[in-house]
Enzyme design. Structure first.
Site, short mmCIF file in Angstrom:
data_model
loop_
_atom_site.label_atom_id
_atom_site.label_comp_id
_atom_site.label_asym_id
_atom_site.label_seq_id
_atom_site.Cartn_x
_atom_site.Cartn_y
_atom_site.Cartn_z
N ASP A 47 0.87 -1.17 0.00
CA ASP A 47 0.00 0.00 0.00
C ASP A 47 0.91 1.22 0.00
O ASP A 47 1.35 1.70 1.05
CB ASP A 47 -0.91 -0.02 1.23
CG ASP A 47 -1.91 1.14 1.25
OD1 ASP A 47 -1.67 2.15 0.56
OD2 ASP A 47 -2.92 1.04 1.98
N ARG A 71 -0.17 4.36 2.09
CA ARG A 71 0.05 4.17 3.53
C ARG A 71 1.52 4.29 3.90
O ARG A 71 1.91 5.09 4.77
CB ARG A 71 -0.47 2.79 3.93
CG ARG A 71 0.04 2.29 5.28
CD ARG A 71 -0.08 0.77 5.36
NE ARG A 71 0.38 0.24 6.62
CZ ARG A 71 1.61 -0.22 6.83
NH1 ARG A 71 2.53 -0.16 5.87
NH2 ARG A 71 1.94 -0.71 8.01
N GLY A 111 3.05 -1.97 17.73
CA GLY A 111 2.53 -2.83 16.66
C GLY A 111 3.41 -2.74 15.44
O GLY A 111 2.96 -2.40 14.35
N ASP A 121 5.74 -5.98 19.13
CA ASP A 121 4.62 -6.67 18.46
C ASP A 121 4.36 -8.00 19.15
O ASP A 121 5.29 -8.74 19.46
CB ASP A 121 4.92 -6.90 16.99
CG ASP A 121 3.64 -7.00 16.18
OD1 ASP A 121 3.41 -6.16 15.29
OD2 ASP A 121 2.85 -7.92 16.44
N GLU A 149 1.04 -4.03 26.37
CA GLU A 149 0.57 -3.96 27.74
C GLU A 149 1.41 -4.78 28.70
O GLU A 149 1.32 -4.61 29.92
CB GLU A 149 -0.90 -4.42 27.82
CG GLU A 149 -1.89 -3.49 27.15
CD GLU A 149 -2.05 -3.73 25.66
OE1 GLU A 149 -2.98 -3.15 25.06
OE2 GLU A 149 -1.25 -4.50 25.09
N GLU A 204 0.95 2.39 13.45
CA GLU A 204 -0.05 2.33 12.39
C GLU A 204 -1.20 1.50 12.97
O GLU A 204 -1.27 0.31 12.78
CB GLU A 204 0.55 1.70 11.14
CG GLU A 204 -0.23 2.00 9.89
CD GLU A 204 -1.35 1.01 9.69
OE1 GLU A 204 -2.38 1.13 10.39
OE2 GLU A 204 -1.21 0.12 8.84
N GLU A 247 -10.85 -3.15 15.40
CA GLU A 247 -9.76 -3.87 16.05
C GLU A 247 -9.27 -3.20 17.32
O GLU A 247 -8.48 -3.77 18.05
CB GLU A 247 -8.58 -4.11 15.11
CG GLU A 247 -8.93 -5.03 13.98
CD GLU A 247 -7.76 -5.35 13.09
OE1 GLU A 247 -6.70 -4.72 13.28
OE2 GLU A 247 -7.90 -6.20 12.22
N HIS A 283 -5.38 0.02 1.14
CA HIS A 283 -5.86 -1.31 1.53
C HIS A 283 -7.02 -1.22 2.51
O HIS A 283 -7.73 -2.19 2.72
CB HIS A 283 -4.72 -2.14 2.13
CG HIS A 283 -4.37 -1.79 3.54
ND1 HIS A 283 -3.64 -0.67 3.88
CD2 HIS A 283 -4.69 -2.40 4.70
CE1 HIS A 283 -3.51 -0.62 5.19
NE2 HIS A 283 -4.14 -1.65 5.72
#
Length: 385
Positions: free
Chosen positions: A71, A74, A98, A120, A149, A163, A172, A329
């Site tokens: 993408d 993005r 992430g 991640d 977390e 992102e 999500e 996307h």
């Protein structure tokens, strides 16, 4: 906007981009030092559920990351935003929530970051570690295979990048993980990229979709199958649909459903979002397909509006998912009505849309659309799961 931001919508583990919510993440490794047990004001980490585990597993698939990296809108917008803020990143400590394959972390290292924590929960973090090593950046990029977390990072950070946007911007619920990281590790006056995001909606028309999914059953090779049409409507239009439409499908100017300031928003604000709307059709339409609540924006589309307010406030780098802009996307999220509505030019459509996190699992979204037109009220409820 990017002086820092972006957005997105879809289905939990979807082959195409089962967005990674919850934790953000990168490869394996450990942060220097042990976490301090003396830190109090942070909220307790939410439990990791079976839904979370399925979500993280879905993000281990290479196809998800290939789609995101291909993408261009993005990925290039994020790279441009990072380089635009290079003077705020160079010599600083960055946290990538992430991280996936680690591409944003590496961009930050190229921009001169002293250290980047790439976090991640998905097993793609193992690949991120190899990619970091392959690019000779192991001394700068620390990949941590963990939920954000649960991870231990002993120092505060100057920059948070993520992102986090899902389909329809909020699908999500990954923004909650960014908020957790912000409250726990971001220094006062630190930079967040993206800094802002906006969710828009607008009514659209797409008669071809009804033709393909419903009216097709009227005559199938000369055989009458109209009895299939009620079932076809349920199957095709019960859940939100992620598709690419063009600006020509949009019937009115969009309205704002939600404005997100990543510096100040709290997780509780994401539990339920309600917005009233009033549209006036600019076109006459025989069959109106849906009121699309999508962001990242937009019922037009999903308007991902990243922006960082920390530098050059007169300059914003925007990642848009609007139908009139280059496709991404994220596409657009459509809520098709079971029965098309005929619209006349200048006809009003008013009502409200409520988006709430599902009681079943916070990564799912309940959508309730109430609208009034032609002297009649309608309600469309849907679940994005």
């Amino acid at each position: 906007m990017f002086t820092g931001g972006a957005d997105g919508n879809g289905h939990l583990p979807r082959p195409r981009r089962p967005r990674r919510g919850g934790l953000g993440g990168g490869g394996m490794g450990s942060a220097p030092g042990q976490g301090s047990s003396a830190v109090q004001p942070y909220p307790a980490a939410p439990p990791c559920t079976d839904y979370d585990m399925a979500y993280f597993k879905a993000y281990s698939h290479i196809g998800v990351h290939e789609e995101m990296l291909k993408d261009h809108v993005r990925t290039s917008t994020y790279r441009n935003a990072i380089m635009h803020h290079q003077d705020l990143i160079s010599g600083k400590v960055v946290l990538d929530v992430g991280c996936g394959t680690g591409v944003l972390s590496i961009f930050c290292a190229f921009a001169g970051a002293t250290r980047v924590y790439a976090v991640d929960a998905s097993d793609i973090a193992i690949q991120a570690m190899e990619i970091v090593r392959e690019n000779g950046l192991s001394d700068k990029v620390v990949v941590l295979h963990s939920r954000i977390e649960d991870v231990i990072i002993e120092e505060k950070v100057d920059v948070i990048i993520s992102e986090w946007m899902g389909y329809m911007l909020l699908y999500e619920s990954m923004l909650g993980s960014v908020i957790f990281a912000r409250d726990k590790w971001l220094k006062p006056g630190g930079l967040i990229l993206p800094s802002h995001a906006s969710l828009y909606m607008a009514p659209i028309t797409n008669s071809q979709r009804y033709q393909d999914s419903v009216f097709f059953w009227r005559d199938v090779y000369g055989i009458k199958m109209s009895s299939m049409m009620p079932l076809a409507k349920q199957c095709a239009f019960m859940e939100p649909s992620v598709e690419t439409i063009s600006g020509e499908n949009v019937l009115t100017w969009p309205t704002v459903v939600s404005l997100v300031d990543c510096y100040t928003i709290q997780a509780q604000e994401l539990e339920t979002i309600t917005a009233a709307f009033k549209f006036t059709s600019m076109l006459q339409v025989r069959q109106k397909s849906k009121k699309q609540a999508t962001p990242s924006l937009d019922g037009n589309t999903q308007n991902a509006s990243p922006s960082s307010k920390k530098k050059k406030p007169d300059v914003s780098i925007v990642l848009s998912t609007a139908p009139e802009d280059a496709p991404t996307h994220w596409q657009q999220t459509l809520l098709y009505l079971f029965e098309p509505i005929e619209l006349k030019k200048d006809q009003n459509i008013e009502g409200s849309v409520t988006i709430s996190q599902s009681q079943q699992h916070a990564r799912f979204l309940n959508i309730c659309l109430k609208y009034f037109t032609g002297d009649q009220w309608y309600v469309k409820e849907s679940v994005m799961r």
